[in-house]
Scaffold this active site. Structure first.
Site, PDB file in Angstrom:
ATOM      1  N   TYR A 110      74.466 136.333 107.438  1.00 36.92           N
ATOM      2  CA  TYR A 110      73.642 136.029 106.259  1.00 36.92           C
ATOM      3  C   TYR A 110      74.068 134.704 105.629  1.00 36.92           C
ATOM      4  O   TYR A 110      73.233 133.819 105.379  1.00 36.92           O
ATOM      5  CB  TYR A 110      73.769 137.182 105.264  1.00 36.92           C
ATOM      6  CG  TYR A 110      72.996 137.014 103.978  1.00 36.92           C
ATOM      7  CD1 TYR A 110      71.625 137.264 103.929  1.00 36.92           C
ATOM      8  CD2 TYR A 110      73.644 136.645 102.796  1.00 36.92           C
ATOM      9  CE1 TYR A 110      70.918 137.136 102.740  1.00 36.92           C
ATOM     10  CE2 TYR A 110      72.946 136.514 101.602  1.00 36.92           C
ATOM     11  CZ  TYR A 110      71.582 136.760 101.577  1.00 36.92           C
ATOM     12  OH  TYR A 110      70.887 136.627 100.399  1.00 36.92           O
ATOM     13  N   SER A 140      71.460 131.530  98.660  1.00 34.42           N
ATOM     14  CA  SER A 140      72.433 132.522  98.180  1.00 34.42           C
ATOM     15  C   SER A 140      73.742 131.827  97.838  1.00 34.42           C
ATOM     16  O   SER A 140      74.034 130.745  98.353  1.00 34.42           O
ATOM     17  CB  SER A 140      72.682 133.539  99.295  1.00 34.42           C
ATOM     18  OG  SER A 140      73.820 134.315  99.032  1.00 34.42           O
TER      19      SER A 140
HETATM   20  N1  NAP Z   1      69.040 140.145  95.212  1.00 34.73           N
HETATM   21  C1  NAP Z   1      70.073 139.327  95.195  1.00 34.73           C
HETATM   22  O1  NAP Z   1      71.108 139.580  94.550  1.00 34.73           O
HETATM   23  C2  NAP Z   1      70.016 138.048  95.971  1.00 34.73           C
HETATM   24  C3  NAP Z   1      71.135 137.221  95.915  1.00 34.73           C
HETATM   25  C4  NAP Z   1      71.112 136.029  96.606  1.00 34.73           C
HETATM   26  C5  NAP Z   1      70.010 135.669  97.337  1.00 34.73           C
HETATM   27  N2  NAP Z   1      68.922 136.490  97.372  1.00 34.73           N
HETATM   28  C6  NAP Z   1      67.784 136.042  98.165  1.00 34.73           C
HETATM   29  O2  NAP Z   1      66.595 136.196  97.419  1.00 34.73           O
HETATM   30  C7  NAP Z   1      65.496 136.439  98.294  1.00 34.73           C
HETATM   31  C8  NAP Z   1      64.756 137.681  97.842  1.00 34.73           C
HETATM   32  O3  NAP Z   1      65.653 138.782  97.910  1.00 34.73           O
HETATM   33  P1  NAP Z   1      65.384 140.128  97.127  1.00 34.73           P
HETATM   34  O4  NAP Z   1      66.691 140.586  96.618  1.00 34.73           O
HETATM   35  O5  NAP Z   1      64.245 139.948  96.218  1.00 34.73           O
HETATM   36  O6  NAP Z   1      64.997 141.078  98.378  1.00 34.73           O
HETATM   37  P2  NAP Z   1      64.032 142.323  98.530  1.00 34.73           P
HETATM   38  O7  NAP Z   1      63.677 142.905  97.204  1.00 34.73           O
HETATM   39  O8  NAP Z   1      64.685 143.182  99.554  1.00 34.73           O
HETATM   40  O9  NAP Z   1      62.703 141.658  99.145  1.00 34.73           O
HETATM   41  C9  NAP Z   1      62.695 141.190 100.455  1.00 34.73           C
HETATM   42  C10 NAP Z   1      61.265 140.859 100.808  1.00 34.73           C
HETATM   43  O10 NAP Z   1      61.225 140.308 102.120  1.00 34.73           O
HETATM   44  C11 NAP Z   1      60.284 141.014 102.915  1.00 34.73           C
HETATM   45  N3  NAP Z   1      60.740 141.015 104.299  1.00 34.73           N
HETATM   46  C12 NAP Z   1      61.955 141.390 104.782  1.00 34.73           C
HETATM   47  N4  NAP Z   1      61.980 141.304 106.112  1.00 34.73           N
HETATM   48  C13 NAP Z   1      60.753 140.836 106.502  1.00 34.73           C
HETATM   49  C14 NAP Z   1      60.157 140.566 107.759  1.00 34.73           C
HETATM   50  N5  NAP Z   1      60.799 140.761 108.922  1.00 34.73           N
HETATM   51  N6  NAP Z   1      58.883 140.116 107.783  1.00 34.73           N
HETATM   52  C15 NAP Z   1      58.185 139.935 106.620  1.00 34.73           C
HETATM   53  N7  NAP Z   1      58.716 140.188 105.405  1.00 34.73           N
HETATM   54  C16 NAP Z   1      59.971 140.643 105.358  1.00 34.73           C
HETATM   55  C17 NAP Z   1      60.267 142.418 102.292  1.00 34.73           C
HETATM   56  O11 NAP Z   1      59.077 143.144 102.542  1.00 34.73           O
HETATM   57  P3  NAP Z   1      58.952 144.175 103.793  1.00 34.73           P
HETATM   58  O12 NAP Z   1      60.264 144.883 103.919  1.00 34.73           O
HETATM   59  O13 NAP Z   1      57.792 145.049 103.435  1.00 34.73           O
HETATM   60  O14 NAP Z   1      58.660 143.304 104.966  1.00 34.73           O
HETATM   61  C18 NAP Z   1      60.346 142.058 100.804  1.00 34.73           C
HETATM   62  O15 NAP Z   1      59.077 141.671 100.330  1.00 34.73           O
HETATM   63  C19 NAP Z   1      66.099 136.550  99.686  1.00 34.73           C
HETATM   64  O16 NAP Z   1      65.948 135.316 100.342  1.00 34.73           O
HETATM   65  C20 NAP Z   1      67.551 136.831  99.421  1.00 34.73           C
HETATM   66  O17 NAP Z   1      68.373 136.416 100.485  1.00 34.73           O
HETATM   67  C21 NAP Z   1      68.907 137.685  96.719  1.00 34.73           C
END
Ligand code: NAP
Length: 259
Positions: A164, A151
């Site tokens: 985070y 991030s």
């Molecule tokens: N979106 C952004 O703007 C952004 C920015 C910077 C970094 N990121 C990073 O990108 C990555 C993906 O983020 P995203 O935005 O795509 O998030 P997201 O759509 O919320 O997806 C999160 C995923 O992680 C799984 N997950 C969460 N907690 C879990 C647990 N305890 N055990 C197993 N699975 C778990 C969720 O499935 P379940 O809930 O069904 O378990 C889901 O598949 C993350 O590492 C995030 O920190 C995102």
């Protein structure tokens, strides 16, 4: 055609096996899809079965080889159990993508030990444990790719980075340590650094059109990220083409971080 062979030698993931945590949603789902469409057999790991079934169903309907394993990455036993379930499907992975994460945002003064511990468990401990489980085998076989998603908050504080940001900063350090250990044996370890991408992770922020527009204006490209923006970088980092790229944090953020 010569260019077909040339491109597939560089980027094809035919014959490779991948485990993608968080592959049922957002950025992880787009990456799982990209790896599968590039030829890898992909096992997606997350908790909620409906989303897993949906993500895998889409890939299988597209002719890809994909499966899922449901497990909770917030406990060490949960990580160990789901890792073995994932391996049982297509065998030991050549590629590990750690995309699963949580982002709880209490103000720093109210950040409880419980939020700290849960954040570290999912965002840092799980990638560490999965690396320990799969990294040595990759090194022994002479090929591996470990890709973490971090991030902007690994690099700078904003919107209550709290636990985070600390977890993501540590994850980038972990990638460098893994790269140090395993790169001599053909295993590269890198991180992809997103800007702002509308996903369930940041539902609250996504619901504020003013903030969303402000974030888009901070990029050089002039828009916020889409999950699909990670496809090319993920295939590159998973493929033979990136053999000499390791220990790096690669920003896929439309230029958000450079001004
Ligand atoms: N979106 C952004 O703007 C952004 C920015 C910077 C970094 N990121 C990073 O990108 C990555 C993906 O983020 P995203 O935005 O795509 O998030 P997201 O759509 O919320 O997806 C999160 C995923 O992680 C799984 N997950 C969460 N907690 C879990 C647990 N305890 N055990 C197993 N699975 C778990 C969720 O499935 P379940 O809930 O069904 O378990 C889901 O598949 C993350 O590492 C995030 O920190 C995102």
């Amino acid at each position: 055609m010569a260019s077909d062979n040339y491109l597939s030698d560089l980027f094809s993931l035919d014959g490779r096996t991948a485990v993608v945590t968080g592959g049922s949603s957002g950025i992880g789902r787009a990456i799982a899809g990209a790896l599968a469409r590039a030829g890898a057999q992909v096992v997606i790991v997350a908790r909620r079965e409906t989303d897993l079934v949906d993500a895998v169903g889409e890939l299988v309907a597209d002719g890809c080889q994909a499966a899922w394993a449901s497990g909770d990455l917030s406990t060490r036993q949960g990580v160990r159990t789901v890792a073995e379930e994932a391996v049982a499907v297509f065998g030991e992975p050549d590629i590990l993508v750690n995309s699963a994460a949580i982002n709880l945002r209490p103000p720093m003064g109210e950040l409880s030990e419980e939020v700290w511990d849960t954040t570290m468990a999912v965002n840092l401990d799980a990638p560490f444990l999965l690396g320990q489980r799969f990294g040595p085998g990759m090194a022994e076989r002479g090929f591996g790719r470990i890709i973490h998603i971090t991030s902007q908050q690994a690099h700078r504080a904003s919107v209550q980075s709290g636990a985070y940001g600390a977890s993501k900063g540590a994850l980038e350090s972990l990638a460098r340590s893994q790269a140090e250990a395993w790169s001599p044996h053909g295993v590269t370890c890198n991180t992809l650094v997103p800007g702002f991408v509308k996903t369930p992770l940041n539902a609250r922020l996504s619901g504020d059109p003013g903030k969303v527009a402000e974030l888009a204006a901070r990029t050089l490209v002039g828009r916020n990220g889409l999950a699909e923006d990670f496809a090319g970088a993920a295939v590159f980092l998973a493929s033979a083409a990136s053999a000499y790229v390791t220990g790096q944090s690669i920003f896929v953020d439309g230029g958000f971080s450079v001004h």
